[in-house]
Write a protein that holds these residues in place. Structure first.
Motif, short mmCIF file in Angstrom:
data_model
loop_
_atom_site.label_atom_id
_atom_site.label_comp_id
_atom_site.label_asym_id
_atom_site.label_seq_id
_atom_site.Cartn_x
_atom_site.Cartn_y
_atom_site.Cartn_z
N THR A 1 40.23 0.96 -12.71
CA THR A 1 41.32 0.00 -12.76
C THR A 1 41.85 -0.24 -11.37
O THR A 1 41.29 0.24 -10.37
CB THR A 1 42.45 0.52 -13.67
N ASN B 1 38.72 -5.76 -19.96
CA ASN B 1 38.61 -7.20 -19.81
C ASN B 1 37.26 -7.51 -19.17
O ASN B 1 37.08 -7.33 -17.98
CB ASN B 1 39.75 -7.72 -18.95
N ARG B 2 36.30 -7.93 -19.99
CA ARG B 2 34.96 -8.24 -19.47
C ARG B 2 34.33 -9.36 -20.28
O ARG B 2 34.75 -9.65 -21.40
CB ARG B 2 34.06 -7.01 -19.51
N ASN C 1 41.87 -4.86 -16.42
CA ASN C 1 40.94 -5.26 -15.36
C ASN C 1 40.32 -4.04 -14.71
O ASN C 1 41.03 -3.07 -14.37
CB ASN C 1 41.67 -6.10 -14.31
N TYR D 1 46.36 -5.98 -16.03
CA TYR D 1 45.79 -6.28 -17.34
C TYR D 1 46.29 -7.65 -17.79
O TYR D 1 47.24 -8.21 -17.22
CB TYR D 1 46.19 -5.22 -18.37
#
Length: 441
Positions: free
Chosen positions: A286, A299-300, A279, A273
């Motif tokens: 994950t 996270n995008r 992530n 992360y």
């Protein structure tokens, strides 16, 4: 140690969507929530914000029509409005908890990882075939002297009495939307902006028009300004910046949000992360097999919006129950700032393709249409982006930009050309929808 098929950490829109779908199966599920059941959106975010915006819009539109058929503009009663809002929204967390409890085991507390596949909450340890992290984001608080005097959007959206002078630090969606709201209710508003512009998700021209419109209503902006300190004085608060001082009775920190992961103890795992979130791969898994993340904690590059979170909840349910093995593919996503005027967009941002010969940009003033003229909406402007005669982007600033842009989402997402649209759709006259057919090549 108790074991489940699925453990949902969080109960916001992403998790709630998935929970409702899992309820139709025989899977054994645990839902863990340490904050408010339902998450930010229905309690402290988009739902109460748009509820309050309805009254603020009426006030601002009546002011805009003064002398054009309106002789006495509306006045917003903050205390009455907030009482109405609290009556509607205060029961929601409890009601959401009761709904979830009917189908699943629940734990009221914050989950943390013991290792890659074990979590603990309230002294109990659990494992599951699938652990889904859906903890969302939480508001930032500037780490400055006097930070104890800073409030977040969570606080302001439940504020029973309106302070006279409000300083807002930050000019993103939250800062500008709440500035619009409290200024409409009569507060003196100053917005402190770290950079040289607002809302970079939209075009620079739209940003400038929005700022000018807000300035005309008395909202003050201080650009390229860093907040250094907040001090308590006898007559209120003093916000100290690199460009001087601002007196205030209330200071809202609207400097953004960060992933709500502090209590998860991810350091005990191999989950990767960063400051943008956890992530995940194209299946929302994950870096630990069997552990997934959905919603705003991810996270995008896609905007962190409630519909996106719910889309991920639907996708992950389908993936985990074998209904799909495909990678997640996001649809065309519309987004809007519910300021006054509104700004909204979908697809390609016109600013990103300026000077690119592959794209054609068309800008249309809407103020001459009877609907807009009747509302004295003098600034509504629509911008369309085409590539090879196909609409690929749309943006607008105006009183009803969000609804207007929704007209173009199917055309962009489904790749409908002008001839197909004109053969299949005849919109209500004389709204913007009626004009779409003529705007397409």
């Amino acid at each position: 140690m108790k074991k489940y098929d699925d453990i949902l950490i969080g109960s916001g829109p992403a998790a709630y969507k998935m929970a409702n779908l899992l309820a139709k199966t025989d899977r054994k599920v645990l839902v863990i929530e340490g904050f408010e059941y339902g998450g930010t959106c229905p309690n402290y975010g988009c739902e109460p914000k748009i509820f309050l915006e309805g009254a603020a819009r009426t006030v601002l539109q009546s002011q805009q029509l003064l002398g054009r058929g309106i002789s006495q503009p509306a006045k917003l009663d903050w205390e009455a409005l907030m009482q109405t809002k609290l009556k509607r929204f205060d029961p929601w967390p409890g009601e959401t908890r009761d709904i979830i409890k009917k189908s699943y085991d629940i734990e009221d507390g914050y989950a943390s990882f013991v290792d890659n596949h074990t979590i603990t909450v309230n002294g109990h340890q659990y494992r599951a075939d699938h652990i889904i992290i859906a903890t969302g984001q939480t508001p930032n608080i500037l780490d400055i002297p006097g930070k104890e005097y800073l409030y977040t959007s969570y606080d302001l959206l439940s504020l029973k009495e309106l302070p006279q002078r409000i300083t807002i630090i930050g000019a993103g969606f939250v800062g500008l939307e709440l500035a619009t709201l409290v200024a409409a209710a009569g507060a003196e508003v100053t917005i402190v902006v770290h950079s040289d512009r607002v809302l970079r998700e939209f075009t620079k021209a739209e940003d400038e028009v929005l700022v000018n419109a807000m300035k005309q209503r008395g909202i003050k902006f201080s650009f390229n300004t860093d907040t250094q300190k907040v001090s308590q004085r006898k007559d209120g608060l003093l916000v100290i910046t690199n460009h001087g001082e601002v007196q205030a009775d209330y200071v809202l920190d609207a400097t953004g949000r960060h992933p709500n992961i502090e209590k998860l103890a991810l350091e005990n795992t191999d989950i990767e992360y960063d400051r943008h979130g956890i992530n995940v791969d194209d299946h929302l898994m994950t870096t630990v097999d069997g552990v997934y993340a959905i919603g705003d904690v991810v996270n995008r590059k896609q905007p962190k919006l409630t519909p996106v979170a719910e889309f991920e909840g639907q996708y992950l349910f389908d993936y985990l129950t074998g209904k799909t093995d495909q990678d997640i593919v996001y649809p065309t996503i519309g987004q809007a700032a519910f300021t006054f005027p509104e700004v909204a967009r979908a697809g390609v941002n016109p600013d990103d393709v300026t000077g690119d010969s592959q794209y054609q940009v068309k800008t249309v003033s809407l103020k001459y249409g009877s609907l807009y003229a009747g509302q004295n909406d003098q600034i509504s402007t629509l911008t369309l982006v085409f590539k090879d005669q196909q609409l690929v982007g749309a943006s607008e600033i105006g009183d009803y930009a969000a609804d207007d842009i929704n007209n173009f989402l199917p055309i962009i997402g489904l790749k409908i050309n002008g001839d197909e649209y004109r053969q299949k759709v005849m919109a209500i006259y004389p709204t913007l929808g009626d004009k779409v057919a003529g705007l397409l090549p």
